[in-house]
Design an enzyme around this catalytic site. Structure first.
Site, PDB file in Angstrom:
ATOM      1  N   HIS A   7     -13.207   8.485   7.792  1.00 42.48           N
ATOM      2  CA  HIS A   7     -12.552   7.173   7.811  1.00 42.48           C
ATOM      3  C   HIS A   7     -11.045   7.277   8.035  1.00 42.48           C
ATOM      4  O   HIS A   7     -10.450   8.332   7.864  1.00 42.48           O
ATOM      5  CB  HIS A   7     -12.844   6.368   6.539  1.00 42.48           C
ATOM      6  CG  HIS A   7     -12.322   6.968   5.256  1.00 42.48           C
ATOM      7  ND1 HIS A   7     -13.071   7.814   4.469  1.00 42.48           N
ATOM      8  CD2 HIS A   7     -11.132   6.830   4.613  1.00 42.48           C
ATOM      9  CE1 HIS A   7     -12.358   8.153   3.389  1.00 42.48           C
ATOM     10  NE2 HIS A   7     -11.181   7.586   3.458  1.00 42.48           N
ATOM     11  N   HIS A  83      -3.983   7.128   5.497  1.00 46.21           N
ATOM     12  CA  HIS A  83      -4.515   8.496   5.560  1.00 46.21           C
ATOM     13  C   HIS A  83      -5.649   8.595   6.564  1.00 46.21           C
ATOM     14  O   HIS A  83      -6.221   7.594   6.985  1.00 46.21           O
ATOM     15  CB  HIS A  83      -4.989   8.988   4.185  1.00 46.21           C
ATOM     16  CG  HIS A  83      -6.129   8.222   3.582  1.00 46.21           C
ATOM     17  ND1 HIS A  83      -5.964   7.129   2.756  1.00 46.21           N
ATOM     18  CD2 HIS A  83      -7.471   8.394   3.664  1.00 46.21           C
ATOM     19  CE1 HIS A  83      -7.148   6.681   2.360  1.00 46.21           C
ATOM     20  NE2 HIS A  83      -8.081   7.418   2.906  1.00 46.21           N
ATOM     21  N   GLU A 133      -7.422  13.596   4.002  1.00 47.77           N
ATOM     22  CA  GLU A 133      -8.461  13.590   2.962  1.00 47.77           C
ATOM     23  C   GLU A 133      -9.677  14.352   3.489  1.00 47.77           C
ATOM     24  O   GLU A 133     -10.040  14.218   4.659  1.00 47.77           O
ATOM     25  CB  GLU A 133      -8.837  12.130   2.655  1.00 47.77           C
ATOM     26  CG  GLU A 133      -9.925  11.954   1.602  1.00 47.77           C
ATOM     27  CD  GLU A 133     -10.326  10.486   1.421  1.00 47.77           C
ATOM     28  OE1 GLU A 133      -9.552   9.577   1.790  1.00 47.77           O
ATOM     29  OE2 GLU A 133     -11.443  10.252   0.925  1.00 47.77           O
TER      30      GLU A 133
HETATM   31  C1  V0V Z   1       3.785   9.570   0.894  1.00 42.24           C
HETATM   32  N1  V0V Z   1       4.238  10.251   1.959  1.00 42.24           N
HETATM   33  C2  V0V Z   1       3.369  10.118   2.956  1.00 42.24           C
HETATM   34  C3  V0V Z   1       2.322   9.309   2.449  1.00 42.24           C
HETATM   35  N2  V0V Z   1       2.616   8.989   1.172  1.00 42.24           N
HETATM   36  N3  V0V Z   1       3.363  10.599   4.202  1.00 42.24           N
HETATM   37  C4  V0V Z   1       2.315  10.282   4.979  1.00 42.24           C
HETATM   38  N4  V0V Z   1       1.285   9.489   4.565  1.00 42.24           N
HETATM   39  C5  V0V Z   1       1.263   8.991   3.316  1.00 42.24           C
HETATM   40  N5  V0V Z   1       0.265   8.228   2.929  1.00 42.24           N
HETATM   41  C6  V0V Z   1       5.470  11.017   2.046  1.00 42.24           C
HETATM   42  C7  V0V Z   1       6.664  10.234   1.526  1.00 42.24           C
HETATM   43  O1  V0V Z   1       7.210   9.419   2.518  1.00 42.24           O
HETATM   44  C8  V0V Z   1       7.600  11.337   1.095  1.00 42.24           C
HETATM   45  O2  V0V Z   1       8.289  11.850   2.190  1.00 42.24           O
HETATM   46  C9  V0V Z   1       6.669  12.420   0.608  1.00 42.24           C
HETATM   47  O3  V0V Z   1       5.396  12.172   1.225  1.00 42.24           O
HETATM   48  C10 V0V Z   1       6.485  12.395  -0.888  1.00 42.24           C
HETATM   49  O4  V0V Z   1       6.170  11.095  -1.215  1.00 42.24           O
HETATM   50  P1  V0V Z   1       6.691  10.386  -2.535  1.00 42.24           P
HETATM   51  O5  V0V Z   1       6.824   8.943  -2.288  1.00 42.24           O
HETATM   52  O6  V0V Z   1       7.846  11.103  -3.090  1.00 42.24           O
HETATM   53  O7  V0V Z   1       5.537  10.735  -3.507  1.00 42.24           O
HETATM   54  P2  V0V Z   1       4.343   9.932  -4.007  1.00 42.24           P
HETATM   55  O8  V0V Z   1       4.469   9.928  -5.478  1.00 42.24           O
HETATM   56  O9  V0V Z   1       4.211   8.623  -3.310  1.00 42.24           O
HETATM   57  O10 V0V Z   1       3.130  10.861  -3.605  1.00 42.24           O
HETATM   58  C11 V0V Z   1       2.687  11.004  -2.271  1.00 42.24           C
HETATM   59  C12 V0V Z   1       1.302  11.663  -2.314  1.00 42.24           C
HETATM   60  C13 V0V Z   1       0.386  10.733  -3.132  1.00 42.24           C
HETATM   61  C14 V0V Z   1       0.805  11.853  -0.886  1.00 42.24           C
HETATM   62  C15 V0V Z   1       1.444  13.034  -3.001  1.00 42.24           C
HETATM   63  O11 V0V Z   1       0.315   9.467  -2.498  1.00 42.24           O
HETATM   64  C16 V0V Z   1      -1.009  11.270  -3.344  1.00 42.24           C
HETATM   65  O12 V0V Z   1      -1.235  12.116  -4.206  1.00 42.24           O
HETATM   66  N6  V0V Z   1      -2.001  10.761  -2.556  1.00 42.24           N
HETATM   67  C17 V0V Z   1      -3.394  11.181  -2.706  1.00 42.24           C
HETATM   68  C18 V0V Z   1      -4.241  10.145  -3.388  1.00 42.24           C
HETATM   69  C19 V0V Z   1      -4.303   8.832  -2.651  1.00 42.24           C
HETATM   70  O13 V0V Z   1      -3.554   8.600  -1.705  1.00 42.24           O
HETATM   71  N7  V0V Z   1      -5.238   7.910  -3.091  1.00 42.24           N
HETATM   72  C20 V0V Z   1      -5.383   6.604  -2.509  1.00 42.24           C
HETATM   73  C21 V0V Z   1      -6.497   6.582  -1.497  1.00 42.24           C
HETATM   74  P3  V0V Z   1       9.857  11.668   2.366  1.00 42.24           P
HETATM   75  O14 V0V Z   1      10.090  10.184   2.392  1.00 42.24           O
HETATM   76  O15 V0V Z   1      10.434  12.329   1.151  1.00 42.24           O
HETATM   77  O16 V0V Z   1      10.176  12.354   3.650  1.00 42.24           O
HETATM   78  S1  V0V Z   1      -8.054   6.619  -2.345  1.00 42.24           S
HETATM   79  C22 V0V Z   1      -9.284   6.926  -1.204  1.00 42.24           C
HETATM   80  O17 V0V Z   1      -8.928   7.189   0.000  1.00 42.24           O
HETATM   81  C23 V0V Z   1     -10.626   6.881  -1.634  1.00 42.24           C
HETATM   82  C24 V0V Z   1     -10.989   6.483  -3.011  1.00 42.24           C
HETATM   83  C25 V0V Z   1     -11.730   7.247  -0.713  1.00 42.24           C
HETATM   84  O18 V0V Z   1     -11.496   7.575   0.433  1.00 42.24           O
HETATM   85  O19 V0V Z   1     -12.905   7.207  -1.159  1.00 42.24           O
HETATM   86 CO    CO Z   2      -9.922   7.462   1.764  1.00 46.28          CO
END
Ligand code: V0V
Ligand code: CO
Length: 140
Positions: A7, A83, A133
């Site tokens: 996805h 993502h 992911e």
């Molecule tokens: C943050 N950054 C991204 C991003 N989110 N870059 C690309 N795509 C994204 N989605 C960048 C951000 O601009 C920063 O870069 C850097 O990464 C660190 O971000 P941050 O704002 O300081 O940190 P956080 O606290 O926002 O953490 C970012 C991460 C976090 C990616 C570590 O979002 C995470 O752990 N995501 C994994 C879980 C998730 O996303 N769950 C929701 C979907 P600069 O600005 O410093 O250069 S759940 C899902 O998909 C499900 C349930 C499913 O599929 O079944």
């Molecule tokens: Co997802």
């Protein structure tokens, strides 16, 4: 390692509004909805096609709070692609293989994902700026 795109996750402020938009524009149908407290999202899966080991979907994501991953993303970057999720045969194996290449794993172990899947995320800074992911679909 990757079998298909499982996805594309889209961050939205209003899930119902974006479901109406995507189903109207692209004639996609919602096949699953879930509130995932651990991931801080309310999500809907819109089916596109069936492939090897599972289907492919658009995943619409509304944050449950401002300090969740999607809540922070919306504040920083606004609505849009959040993502890309790839289908893998075995998520633990894929985590080991990719982790061994120095990519930071955001999950120490697989988590519960949409439709009974097992998922794990890779740090976007180690994957060319794309939050990635890994998805092992539930057994049919
Ligand atoms: C943050 N950054 C991204 C991003 N989110 N870059 C690309 N795509 C994204 N989605 C960048 C951000 O601009 C920063 O870069 C850097 O990464 C660190 O971000 P941050 O704002 O300081 O940190 P956080 O606290 O926002 O953490 C970012 C991460 C976090 C990616 C570590 O979002 C995470 O752990 N995501 C994994 C879980 C998730 O996303 N769950 C929701 C979907 P600069 O600005 O410093 O250069 S759940 C899902 O998909 C499900 C349930 C499913 O599929 O079944
Ligand atoms: Co997802």
């Amino acid at each position: 390692m990757f079998m298909r795109i499982d996805h594309i996750g889209i961050a939205c402020r209003d899930l119902e509004e974006k479901i109406a938009l995507f189903s109207g524009l692209f004639e996609l149908t919602v096949v699953a909805r879930e509130v995932n407290e651990e991931q801080g999202v309310k999500e809907a899966m819109l089916h596109i096609a069936d492939g090897e080991g599972g289907g492919s979907y658009i995943q619409l994501l509304e944050p449950l709070s401002e300090d969740s991953p999607v809540g922070k993303f919306l504040a920083k970057r606004g609505e849009g692609v959040h993502h890309v999720a790839f289908g893998v045969p075995d998520v633990t194996e894929a985590m080991e293989q990719i982790g061994a290449k120095g990519v930071r794993l955001l999950d120490a172990r697989p988590r519960h994902g949409s439709m009974g899947s097992s998922i794990a995320f890779l740090h976007p800074k180690d994957t060319g700026g794309m939050l990635t992911e890994l998805v092992q679909a539930a057994k049919a």
